[in-house]
Write an enzyme that holds these catalytic residues in place. Structure first.
Site, PDB file in Angstrom:
ATOM      1  N   ASN A  87      45.917  32.116 133.767  1.00 26.71           N
ATOM      2  CA  ASN A  87      45.542  30.634 133.546  1.00 26.71           C
ATOM      3  C   ASN A  87      44.557  30.500 132.270  1.00 26.71           C
ATOM      4  O   ASN A  87      44.384  29.289 132.028  1.00 26.71           O
ATOM      5  CB  ASN A  87      44.538  30.522 134.757  1.00 26.71           C
ATOM      6  N   ASP A 142      48.499  27.801 145.508  1.00 26.84           N
ATOM      7  CA  ASP A 142      49.374  27.474 144.469  1.00 26.84           C
ATOM      8  C   ASP A 142      49.757  25.814 144.715  1.00 26.84           C
ATOM      9  O   ASP A 142      49.715  25.636 146.090  1.00 26.84           O
ATOM     10  CB  ASP A 142      50.547  28.256 144.490  1.00 26.84           C
TER      11      ASP A 142
END
Length: 326
Positions: free
Chosen positions: A84, A36
């Site tokens: 995503n 991340d």
């Protein structure tokens, strides 16, 4: 001058962390990483999100080497989640191009073949563009013969979707009469998760500051009560020292858990009765011998009275336990 001092201090700290680890035989077998912070890293530098993803890909290569250095056998990277797909089209396209490039680059890299690294994709890869699917097939076929180290790349991945797909498969087999409900067990589910076995996850690492596991490998991580290490550096800034701290966190938890198991087992044996102390001595001795040398002295703290090293002789005398007061 200050930069050189910081580098030397950082190198010394890494060596210190390395010495604190128990060694390859105590390292986590399977490490899973939630990478991340690529976009935030790029924004802080005033660059486009694609620059952050590319910098993150360089970190991925380094982490692969660090895992092999400490004795990890399997690494899973959360590269592209089902969520995503909601990102802007231009960002998705750049991500897909980078994935194609890196998958093919890894598949052809000398270090991958020298270290027998098997590359596999986890997730609903059929949702990915054809060019990414072709790159996945290339990487998997080029490394399919290896088994010393496994690199899983989670693409179009979602943990809930993974479990839902397995549950539907089981239900379909039961409905067709191919599977008896009484035969549904852990192995039946795992066979439907992936074509090839995935080890239970020992350690999850998440970078970027968020403290959540984001639906990542729930069957293999939650079921194994994996240790979790959260850290603040964005993925491109994740360092070897951060990685070693994560491994140290796992090892500290394992040591604590081993001591807890020993305390429970020995307390139970003593509660059964004094005549069982001879068996308790044997159990304690085997447990203590299995610990690293640095832990053996501390292990004496968990021994019940009469089980320490100075009390292991003279098991019985005249039909009475040797440790029972006269």
């Amino acid at each position: 001058m200050l930069g050189r001092f910081r580098r030397r201090l950082g190198a010394y700290y890494e060596r210190l962390l390395q010495r604190e680890l128990d060694g390859p035989d105590r390292a986590p077998t399977h490490v899973a990483v939630i990478q991340d912070g690529n976009r935030r890293y790029a924004r802080r530098k005033g660059e486009a999100a694609t620059a952050g993803h590319r910098a993150g890909a360089e970190t991925t290569e380094r982490v692969l080497e660090w895992c092999q250095d400490v004795g990890v056998s399997e690494l899973t990277l959360y590269a592209f989640s089902t969520e995503n797909f909601n990102r802007p089209p231009d960002e998705r396209a750049a991500l897909f191009d980078l994935l194609c490039e890196k998958l093919r680059e890894f598949a052809d890299a000398d270090r991958v073949h020298e270290n027998d690294v098997c590359i596999r994709a986890l997730g609903d890869v059929e949702r990915l563009p054809e060019r990414v699917q072709e790159a996945i097939e290339y990487a998997e076929s080029r490394t399919a013969q290896y088994d010393r180290f496994v690199l899983n790349v989670a693409l179009a991945y979602g943990g809930r979707n993974e479990l839902l797909t397995a549950a539907r498969s089981v239900a379909g087999d039961v409905e067709r009469g191919d599977l008896d409900p009484d035969d549904i067990d852990v192995e039946a589910i795992e066979r439907r998760l992936y074509e090839r076995p995935v080890r239970d996850v020992d350690l999850i690492i998440r970078t970027g500051g968020d403290e959540r596991t984001s639906n990542f490998l729930p069957w293999h991580a939650n079921g194994n009560e994996a240790a979790v290490y959260f850290c603040t550096p964005h993925w491109p800034a994740f360092s070897r020292a951060d990685f070693l701290r994560a491994v140290r966190t796992y090892e500290h938890r394992e040591r604590s858990w081993r001591r807890t198991r020993a305390r429970r087992a020995l307390a139970l044996l003593k509660a059964v009765g004094e005549p069982e102390l001879a068996e308790a001595r044997a159990v304690f001795s085997r447990f203590r011998d299995s610990l690293p040398k640095t832990e053996r002295a501390g292990a004496l703290d968990v021994a019940p009275e009469g089980v320490g090293p100075n009390r292991v002789a003279n098991d019985h005398r005249d039909g009475r336990d040797a440790d029972r007061p006269e």
